[in-house]
Design a protein around this motif. Structure first.
Motif, PDB file in Angstrom:
ATOM      1  N   ASN A  65      -1.726 -10.905   0.609  1.00 46.54           N
ATOM      2  CA  ASN A  65      -1.812 -11.878   1.696  1.00 46.54           C
ATOM      3  C   ASN A  65      -0.417 -12.045   2.249  1.00 46.54           C
ATOM      4  O   ASN A  65       0.504 -12.315   1.479  1.00 46.54           O
ATOM      5  CB  ASN A  65      -2.206 -13.250   1.134  1.00 46.54           C
ATOM      6  N   ALA A  66      -0.234 -11.867   3.530  1.00 48.41           N
ATOM      7  CA  ALA A  66       1.097 -12.087   4.082  1.00 48.41           C
ATOM      8  C   ALA A  66       0.982 -12.310   5.579  1.00 48.41           C
ATOM      9  O   ALA A  66      -0.038 -11.993   6.181  1.00 48.41           O
ATOM     10  CB  ALA A  66       1.992 -10.885   3.809  1.00 48.41           C
ATOM     11  N   ALA A  67       2.044 -12.847   6.137  1.00 43.96           N
ATOM     12  CA  ALA A  67       2.013 -13.091   7.576  1.00 43.96           C
ATOM     13  C   ALA A  67       3.401 -12.937   8.167  1.00 43.96           C
ATOM     14  O   ALA A  67       4.405 -13.180   7.498  1.00 43.96           O
ATOM     15  CB  ALA A  67       1.502 -14.503   7.836  1.00 43.96           C
ATOM     16  N   ASN A  68       3.446 -12.477   9.391  1.00 44.17           N
ATOM     17  CA  ASN A  68       4.665 -12.569  10.172  1.00 44.17           C
ATOM     18  C   ASN A  68       4.317 -13.539  11.289  1.00 44.17           C
ATOM     19  O   ASN A  68       3.755 -13.166  12.315  1.00 44.17           O
ATOM     20  CB  ASN A  68       5.038 -11.177  10.714  1.00 44.17           C
ATOM     21  N   ASN A  69       4.611 -14.816  11.032  1.00 45.06           N
ATOM     22  CA  ASN A  69       4.120 -15.855  11.933  1.00 45.06           C
ATOM     23  C   ASN A  69       4.714 -15.763  13.325  1.00 45.06           C
ATOM     24  O   ASN A  69       4.047 -16.009  14.319  1.00 45.06           O
ATOM     25  CB  ASN A  69       4.378 -17.244  11.352  1.00 45.06           C
ATOM     26  N   GLN A  70       6.003 -15.355  13.350  1.00 42.16           N
ATOM     27  CA  GLN A  70       6.644 -15.255  14.665  1.00 42.16           C
ATOM     28  C   GLN A  70       5.914 -14.264  15.556  1.00 42.16           C
ATOM     29  O   GLN A  70       5.813 -14.444  16.758  1.00 42.16           O
ATOM     30  CB  GLN A  70       8.078 -14.761  14.497  1.00 42.16           C
ATOM     31  N   ARG A  71       5.441 -13.172  14.918  1.00 42.94           N
ATOM     32  CA  ARG A  71       4.806 -12.116  15.705  1.00 42.94           C
ATOM     33  C   ARG A  71       3.288 -12.217  15.714  1.00 42.94           C
ATOM     34  O   ARG A  71       2.612 -11.338  16.246  1.00 42.94           O
ATOM     35  CB  ARG A  71       5.190 -10.732  15.150  1.00 42.94           C
ATOM     36  N   GLY A  72       2.769 -13.268  15.100  1.00 46.19           N
ATOM     37  CA  GLY A  72       1.325 -13.469  15.134  1.00 46.19           C
ATOM     38  C   GLY A  72       0.531 -12.393  14.426  1.00 46.19           C
ATOM     39  O   GLY A  72      -0.545 -12.007  14.888  1.00 46.19           O
ATOM     40  N   VAL A  73       1.047 -11.864  13.308  1.00 45.50           N
ATOM     41  CA  VAL A  73       0.308 -10.846  12.561  1.00 45.50           C
ATOM     42  C   VAL A  73       0.071 -11.358  11.144  1.00 45.50           C
ATOM     43  O   VAL A  73       1.004 -11.847  10.494  1.00 45.50           O
ATOM     44  CB  VAL A  73       1.126  -9.535  12.421  1.00 45.50           C
ATOM     45  N   THR A  74      -1.159 -11.264  10.659  1.00 46.09           N
ATOM     46  CA  THR A  74      -1.381 -11.564   9.244  1.00 46.09           C
ATOM     47  C   THR A  74      -2.103 -10.385   8.616  1.00 46.09           C
ATOM     48  O   THR A  74      -2.829  -9.659   9.301  1.00 46.09           O
ATOM     49  CB  THR A  74      -2.249 -12.814   9.018  1.00 46.09           C
ATOM     50  N   ILE A  75      -1.878 -10.192   7.316  1.00 47.76           N
ATOM     51  CA  ILE A  75      -2.655  -9.178   6.613  1.00 47.76           C
ATOM     52  C   ILE A  75      -3.223  -9.789   5.335  1.00 47.76           C
ATOM     53  O   ILE A  75      -2.609 -10.659   4.712  1.00 47.76           O
ATOM     54  CB  ILE A  75      -1.842  -7.906   6.271  1.00 47.76           C
ATOM     55  N   CYS A  76      -4.404  -9.346   4.981  1.00 47.89           N
ATOM     56  CA  CYS A  76      -4.951  -9.754   3.705  1.00 47.89           C
ATOM     57  C   CYS A  76      -5.848  -8.633   3.207  1.00 47.89           C
ATOM     58  O   CYS A  76      -6.246  -7.756   3.982  1.00 47.89           O
ATOM     59  CB  CYS A  76      -5.705 -11.072   3.790  1.00 47.89           C
ATOM     60  N   GLY A  77      -6.098  -8.631   1.911  1.00 46.41           N
ATOM     61  CA  GLY A  77      -6.940  -7.572   1.371  1.00 46.41           C
ATOM     62  C   GLY A  77      -6.663  -7.337  -0.088  1.00 46.41           C
ATOM     63  O   GLY A  77      -6.188  -8.245  -0.801  1.00 46.41           O
ATOM     64  N   ALA A  78      -6.946  -6.133  -0.530  1.00 41.99           N
ATOM     65  CA  ALA A  78      -6.757  -5.792  -1.935  1.00 41.99           C
ATOM     66  C   ALA A  78      -6.202  -4.383  -2.036  1.00 41.99           C
ATOM     67  O   ALA A  78      -6.578  -3.505  -1.253  1.00 41.99           O
ATOM     68  CB  ALA A  78      -8.097  -5.876  -2.660  1.00 41.99           C
ATOM     69  N   ILE A  79      -5.300  -4.208  -3.015  1.00 41.29           N
ATOM     70  CA  ILE A  79      -4.731  -2.869  -3.227  1.00 41.29           C
ATOM     71  C   ILE A  79      -4.780  -2.566  -4.720  1.00 41.29           C
ATOM     72  O   ILE A  79      -4.730  -3.478  -5.552  1.00 41.29           O
ATOM     73  CB  ILE A  79      -3.265  -2.773  -2.731  1.00 41.29           C
ATOM     74  N   SER A  80      -4.863  -1.296  -5.074  1.00 40.07           N
ATOM     75  CA  SER A  80      -4.887  -0.961  -6.496  1.00 40.07           C
ATOM     76  C   SER A  80      -3.478  -1.042  -7.077  1.00 40.07           C
ATOM     77  O   SER A  80      -2.486  -0.913  -6.360  1.00 40.07           O
ATOM     78  CB  SER A  80      -5.493   0.422  -6.717  1.00 40.07           C
ATOM     79  N   ASP A  81      -3.402  -1.274  -8.377  1.00 42.00           N
ATOM     80  CA  ASP A  81      -2.102  -1.473  -9.016  1.00 42.00           C
ATOM     81  C   ASP A  81      -1.437  -0.145  -9.376  1.00 42.00           C
ATOM     82  O   ASP A  81      -1.941   0.929  -9.027  1.00 42.00           O
ATOM     83  CB  ASP A  81      -2.242  -2.403 -10.234  1.00 42.00           C
ATOM     84  N   HIS A  82      -0.311  -0.240 -10.106  1.00 39.85           N
ATOM     85  CA  HIS A  82       0.481   0.958 -10.406  1.00 39.85           C
ATOM     86  C   HIS A  82      -0.196   1.870 -11.430  1.00 39.85           C
ATOM     87  O   HIS A  82       0.303   2.939 -11.719  1.00 39.85           O
ATOM     88  CB  HIS A  82       1.863   0.541 -10.908  1.00 39.85           C
ATOM     89  N   GLN A  83      -1.312   1.411 -12.006  1.00 41.35           N
ATOM     90  CA  GLN A  83      -1.942   2.230 -13.031  1.00 41.35           C
ATOM     91  C   GLN A  83      -3.173   2.959 -12.524  1.00 41.35           C
ATOM     92  O   GLN A  83      -3.966   3.450 -13.309  1.00 41.35           O
ATOM     93  CB  GLN A  83      -2.352   1.341 -14.193  1.00 41.35           C
ATOM     94  N   TRP A  84      -3.343   2.996 -11.245  1.00 40.45           N
ATOM     95  CA  TRP A  84      -4.573   3.543 -10.680  1.00 40.45           C
ATOM     96  C   TRP A  84      -4.241   4.465  -9.513  1.00 40.45           C
ATOM     97  O   TRP A  84      -3.410   4.135  -8.710  1.00 40.45           O
ATOM     98  CB  TRP A  84      -5.423   2.381 -10.162  1.00 40.45           C
ATOM     99  N   PHE A  85      -4.869   5.597  -9.460  1.00 41.96           N
ATOM    100  CA  PHE A  85      -4.705   6.412  -8.252  1.00 41.96           C
ATOM    101  C   PHE A  85      -5.878   7.348  -8.079  1.00 41.96           C
ATOM    102  O   PHE A  85      -6.695   7.533  -8.971  1.00 41.96           O
ATOM    103  CB  PHE A  85      -3.394   7.199  -8.286  1.00 41.96           C
ATOM    104  N   ARG A  86      -5.944   7.929  -6.892  1.00 37.75           N
ATOM    105  CA  ARG A  86      -6.969   8.926  -6.580  1.00 37.75           C
ATOM    106  C   ARG A  86      -6.273  10.170  -6.077  1.00 37.75           C
ATOM    107  O   ARG A  86      -5.086  10.140  -5.771  1.00 37.75           O
ATOM    108  CB  ARG A  86      -7.867   8.435  -5.450  1.00 37.75           C
ATOM    109  N   TYR A  87      -7.051  11.223  -5.923  1.00 37.37           N
ATOM    110  CA  TYR A  87      -6.474  12.463  -5.425  1.00 37.37           C
ATOM    111  C   TYR A  87      -6.717  12.656  -3.930  1.00 37.37           C
ATOM    112  O   TYR A  87      -6.399  13.689  -3.388  1.00 37.37           O
ATOM    113  CB  TYR A  87      -7.029  13.659  -6.217  1.00 37.37           C
ATOM    114  N   ASP A  88      -7.349  11.691  -3.287  1.00 37.27           N
ATOM    115  CA  ASP A  88      -7.568  11.802  -1.841  1.00 37.27           C
ATOM    116  C   ASP A  88      -7.378  10.429  -1.210  1.00 37.27           C
ATOM    117  O   ASP A  88      -7.241   9.427  -1.898  1.00 37.27           O
ATOM    118  CB  ASP A  88      -8.988  12.338  -1.548  1.00 37.27           C
TER     119      ASP A  88
END
Ligand code: ADP
Ligand code: MG
Length: 616
Positions: free
Chosen positions: A246-269
């Protein structure tokens, strides 16, 4: 045949030929033929139809949508929604070209919040398939059935439930040139499930069901947020490794939210990476690069996270009208969004790791809602780093096989807690297999991979003290021979080596000479490193010079660290181990080497006691 008859036949032929040559060549295509051709802009394959129909349902305010597909969507695509439906007149009109209820003028595009606005999807779909529409407005007593085929439309009264039910059959039955480019059922189905996932991610509150060839494939009841939706859509194993962002750049009117996998997880594509901009699934190369930069040195190169990042931005700062299927968008200030993503991902990963330090790691589980997972991951192949020990030899084993196979599940180690205060809190037990440093600490037995750990330490040194790194003049300069064209390729980039303490210059037409190197690299043959850099330059299609040099610096630092680090199989003295452990402790990102392998694993006392059945 008489001569006369023959003569007249030829005459007829000549007249015919002349007629062809004298006839004007341009004629108007019939509206239906023109629409069949224009449809190619919107509909190239079944997934494009799925997208348009799902988006229409969402635009109609549906809270529940069912999607049925047969034979990869080639035979049938059906979408049933509980949205506001259409009256008879609209139901007839919706198949006309440029018929839309969503905008009245192009000026409204800057503030648009609906998915559709061009009014061409249904017209295009109806031109290249057989469509049946059943619809009834909310509260209406009567509904409508429309059959649309070959440019003709028939309407009659019907009594469907409130909402809209649209079936698209036999896609491209009348455009064989397109039909033959359709892929096999599995491929088309895969595109559709990916699209359905994206729609679900963009609308966590939507109740969604997908039936493939008459079998219920996914059922996703409404969720209150995107993290819960991710946990619902993805396998439990992936869900365990998700961190919310969750983060925002309030001055520029952009917010992001969501989910990401941690450092112990990956895929090949990259199929596990989703970006949504104002709920619209988009593909944008730069957004993907920004995400991967956030993961730089956290997961191995060439591996990809699973993630969904939803960006909310003032609609006037994006242009969604640049792609015929609206899959790409243009940002007025792309850098701001990219930077926000990169910084947010990096700091979320860091925070997550430090959270782990404070927990008893081997039992660490993110607080994930226990939602039955929808099997959207049947097709791709995600992989947890904890599982890579099952991979073939090319992958370095990540942890010694210390537990009986049948007990493996109970004792799966996790990247773990470092001794928090090395002076008091731990005891260096010694070296195991000339590869691992064993440390006894209160929580259990900690195993450090000496190579991975040393790589991380050196990498941080190279990165931080870059340009000030202690170097040594070689008594015998190294000569590296390479092809002339490779020499031409690398010559303009030799300053990057020089900035890292490697004094290197061209020598003759096909050689490079190295006069001095960082102290750690003094005994290392640099031929391979140079060949690697040549390879990176060839691979890298970055046009941005600044990005290119940044990425070269990172790769070179990681590679130098790898070359200079102690190897598995090197005996270490007690003092060397001691130094390594305390240097590692002082490193940022100390839980993984620059290529993403873990530096250490904790085998918790609790698990050990369970194995010996001292505890249950
Ligand atoms: P657009 O979505 O760009 O307006 P479409 O061709 O997709 O164009 O749809 C034309 C119109 O048909 C829409 O503007 C909307 O008014 C109506 N429509 C289409 N699908 C639905 C639906 N599922 N529920 C209600 N109205 C719909
Ligand atoms: Mg539409």
């Amino acid at each position: 045949m008489t001569v006369l008859q023959k003569h007249s036949k030829i005459n007829v032929f000549l007249t015919y030929k002349r007629a062809i040559y004298t006839m004007s060549k341009i004629h108007q295509l019939s509206p239906h033929e023109a629409q069949k051709i224009a449809a190619g802009q919107v509909v190239e394959r079944p997934v494009n139809v799925v997208k348009e129909l799902l988006e229409n349902a969402l635009d109609a305010g549906a809270t529940s949508i069912s999607l049925y597909i047969q034979d990869g969507g080639k035979k049938l695509i059906q979408v049933i929604d509980n949205g506001y439906g259409m009256d008879r007149q609209d139901a007839k009109r919706c198949f006309e070209k440029h018929a839309t209820s969503k905008i009245r003028s192009v000026d409204e595009l800057t503030t648009i919040t609906s998915f559709g606005f061009r009014g061409e999807a249904l017209a295009s779909i109806a031109a290249v398939s057989k469509v049946t529409l059943l619809t009834k407005e909310q509260g209406a007593t009567e509904g409508t059935r429309i059959d649309a085929q070959e440019g003709t439309i028939s309407a009659k009264p019907a009594a469907p439930p409130e909402g809209t039910n649209i079936s698209v059959s036999d896609l491209f039955y009348n455009v064989p040139a397109r039909a033959k480019f359709l892929k096999k059922r599995e491929t088309e189905t895969r595109h559709i499930t990916q699209m359905a996932q994206a729609i679900c991610l963009g609308h966590p509150k939507l109740h969604f069901q997908l039936f493939i060839d008459d079998r219920l494939f996914v059922s996703c009841p409404s969720q209150d947020n995107i993290l819960k939706r991710c946990a619902q859509l993805w396998e439990k194993n992936t869900a365990r490794h998700l961190i919310d962002v969750n983060a925002a750049n309030n001055q520029r009117g952009v917010t992001i939210c969501g989910a990401i996998s941690d450092h112990q997880w990956f895929r090949y594509d990259r199929n596990g990476i989703f970006f949504l901009v104002n709920n619209r699934w988009v593909s944008n190369y730069q957004l993907g690069q920004a995400l991967l930069k956030g993961y730089n040195n956290v997961i191995p190169h060439g591996r990809y996270p699973t993630s969904c990042i939803a960006i909310t931005i003032d609609p006037s700062l994006i242009d969604i009208n640049t792609h015929p299927r609206k899959q790409e968008i243009t940002f007025a200030n792309p850098r701001i969004v990219q930077q926000l993503i990169q910084d947010t991902v990096r700091s979320a990963l860091e925070t997550n790791v430090s959270k782990q330090i404070k927990k008893n790691i081997s039992l660490y589980q993110p607080e994930m809602p226990d939602i039955p997972a929808a099997p959207f991951e049947h097709i791709p192949h995600p992989i947890s780093i904890a599982e890579t020990q099952k991979l073939p030899a090319e992958q370095t084993p990540l942890a010694p096989n210390y537990a009986p196979a049948s007990k493996q599940d109970n004792v799966t180690p996790d990247a773990g807690d470092m001794p928090t205060s090395p002076e008091n809190n731990y005891r260096l037990v010694g070296q195991f297999g000339k590869t691992y440093i064993l440390i006894e600490q209160q929580e259990g037995l900690y195993l450090i991979d000496q190579h991975a750990a040393h790589e991380r330490i050196l990498y941080e040194q190279f990165a931080n003290r870059f340009e000030k790194i202690p170097t040594i003049k070689l008594m015998f300069p190294q000569l590296v021979t390479c092809k002339q064209q490779d020499l031409d390729l690398i010559a303009p980039h030799l300053n990057i080596f020089q900035q890292h303490g490697i004094a290197i210059e061209p020598f003759g037409k096909d050689q490079l000479i190295i006069q001095s190197t960082p102290v750690h690299l003094k005994d290392v043959q640099l031929q391979e490193l140079i060949q690697q850099v040549i390879g990176w330059i060839k691979d890298d299609n970055q046009i941005d010079q600044e990005q290119f040099s940044k990425s070269m610096h990172n790769k070179l630092q990681a590679q130098m660290a790898c070359k200079a680090a102690v190897k598995a199989g090197d005996s270490l003295t007690h003092e060397q181990m001691q130094e390594l452990v305390s240097d590692l402790h002082a490193c940022p990102n100390r839980f993984s080497c620059p290529h993403g392998r873990p530096t250490g694993w904790l085998l918790s006392l609790h698990d050990i006691e369970k194995m010996f059945r001292r505890k249950t």
